[in-house]
Write a protein that holds these residues in place. Structure first.
Motif, short mmCIF file in Angstrom:
data_model
loop_
_atom_site.label_atom_id
_atom_site.label_comp_id
_atom_site.label_asym_id
_atom_site.label_seq_id
_atom_site.Cartn_x
_atom_site.Cartn_y
_atom_site.Cartn_z
N SER A 149 -0.88 -6.08 10.17
CA SER A 149 -1.75 -7.33 9.70
C SER A 149 -2.93 -6.62 9.42
N ARG A 153 -5.13 -6.81 5.77
CA ARG A 153 -6.48 -7.20 5.60
C ARG A 153 -7.26 -6.42 4.88
N ARG A 156 -6.39 -6.35 0.94
CA ARG A 156 -6.84 -7.56 0.66
C ARG A 156 -8.36 -7.48 0.31
#
Length: 208
Positions: A149, A153, A156
Motif C-alpha cells: 500500500s 502511494r 501515485r
C-alpha cells in the motif's frame, strides 16, 4: 545575419521498443532511419538495477529473429510481450523496493535551435521492472499488504509530477549544458577533460 550552427551531441538511437518476459526486459533502440539496432537487457529477478548493453549492432531483421527466439524460449512462462514503443528513457526511480523505468511515450516537435530539432514531452509511462516474485519469496514478509500500500502511494505521488509540461529534449544537442559550454568543448576528443573539468591549482604558482 548568417544562420548559427551549434555543435552536435548526437544520440544515435531515437525510437525504442520495450519487451518483457518473466525474467527480463529487452529494450531495442533504433537509429533515426531504422536501419540499425542496439539491445539493452534488464534483469527482473533482482531488487537492484541490473542493465546489460549488448555491444553488437543489429539489423532490424536480426533483432526480429532474436526476439522470436526469446519468445519461443519463454513460451512456458508467458512468452514475450511488447509493452511499449518509446521515444526516450527519462531515467529510473526506486521507492521501497524495485525500480521503475520512466519512458517518453509521446513527443511533439517544439522547434529548432541552431540547426537541431527540439522535442517536447507529451506523455510518459512508468514501468515497474522487478518481478513481484522476488519480494513474495523474500524473508520477513517485506512484501506484505501494508508495504504494498505504501509503495502504491509513493508511485501515485510520483506520477503527479507533470513531466509532460515544459520538459524538452533533443537527440542531437545537449540541452543540459549552456551554449558557451557546448561551443567551447565542441571539438574535444572523447575522454579528454572539458574546460570546466580541469582543475587549476593557483597555489602552485605562488612562491613559498
Amino acid at each position: 545575419y548568417p544562420e548559427v550552427k551549434l555543435p552536435p551531441f548526437p544520440k544515435k538511437y531515437q525510437t525504442f521498443e520495450v519487451y518483457r518476459t518473466s525474467l527480463r526486459f529487452y529494450i531495442v533502440g533504433f537509429n533515426r532511419t531504422g536501419t540499425e539496432c542496439k539491445l539493452l537487457v534488464i534483469d527482473r529477478m533482482t531488487p537492484e538495477l541490473s542493465i546489460r548493453e549488448d555491444p553488437t549492432i543489429y539489423t532490424p531483421t536480426e533483432i526480429n529473429e532474436m526476439m522470436m527466439m526469446v519468445k519461443e524460449g519463454n513460451a512456458s512462462t508467458g512468452g514475450l510481450m511488447k509493452i511499449a514503443t518509446a521515444f526516450g528513457i527519462i531515467g529510473f526511480v526506486r521507492f521501497l523496493y524495485g525500480h521503475y523505468m520512466i519512458l517518453i511515450t509521446a513527443r511533439r516537435r517544439a522547434g529548432a535551435f541552431g540547426g537541431h530539432v527540439v522535442w517536447s514531452v507529451q506523455d510518459t509511462a512508468i514501468v515497474p521492472l522487478t518481478n513481484p516474485r522476488v519480494y513474495e519469496r523474500a524473508p520477513n514478509s517485506i512484501h506484505n499488504k501494508q508495504s504494498r500500500s505504501i509503495e502504491a502511494r509513493y508511485t501515485r505521488l510520483f506520477c503527479l509530477i507533470q513531466l509532460k509540461q515544459d520538459f524538452y529534449f533533443s537527440y542531437t544537442y545537449d540541452l543540459t549544458r549552456t551554449i558557451q559550454y557546448n561551443m567551447v568543448n565542441a571539438d574535444k576528443p572523447l575522454g579528454e577533460p572539458t574546460i570546466d573539468e580541469k582543475h587549476v591549482d593557483f597555489k602552485a604558482n605562488k612562491g613559498g
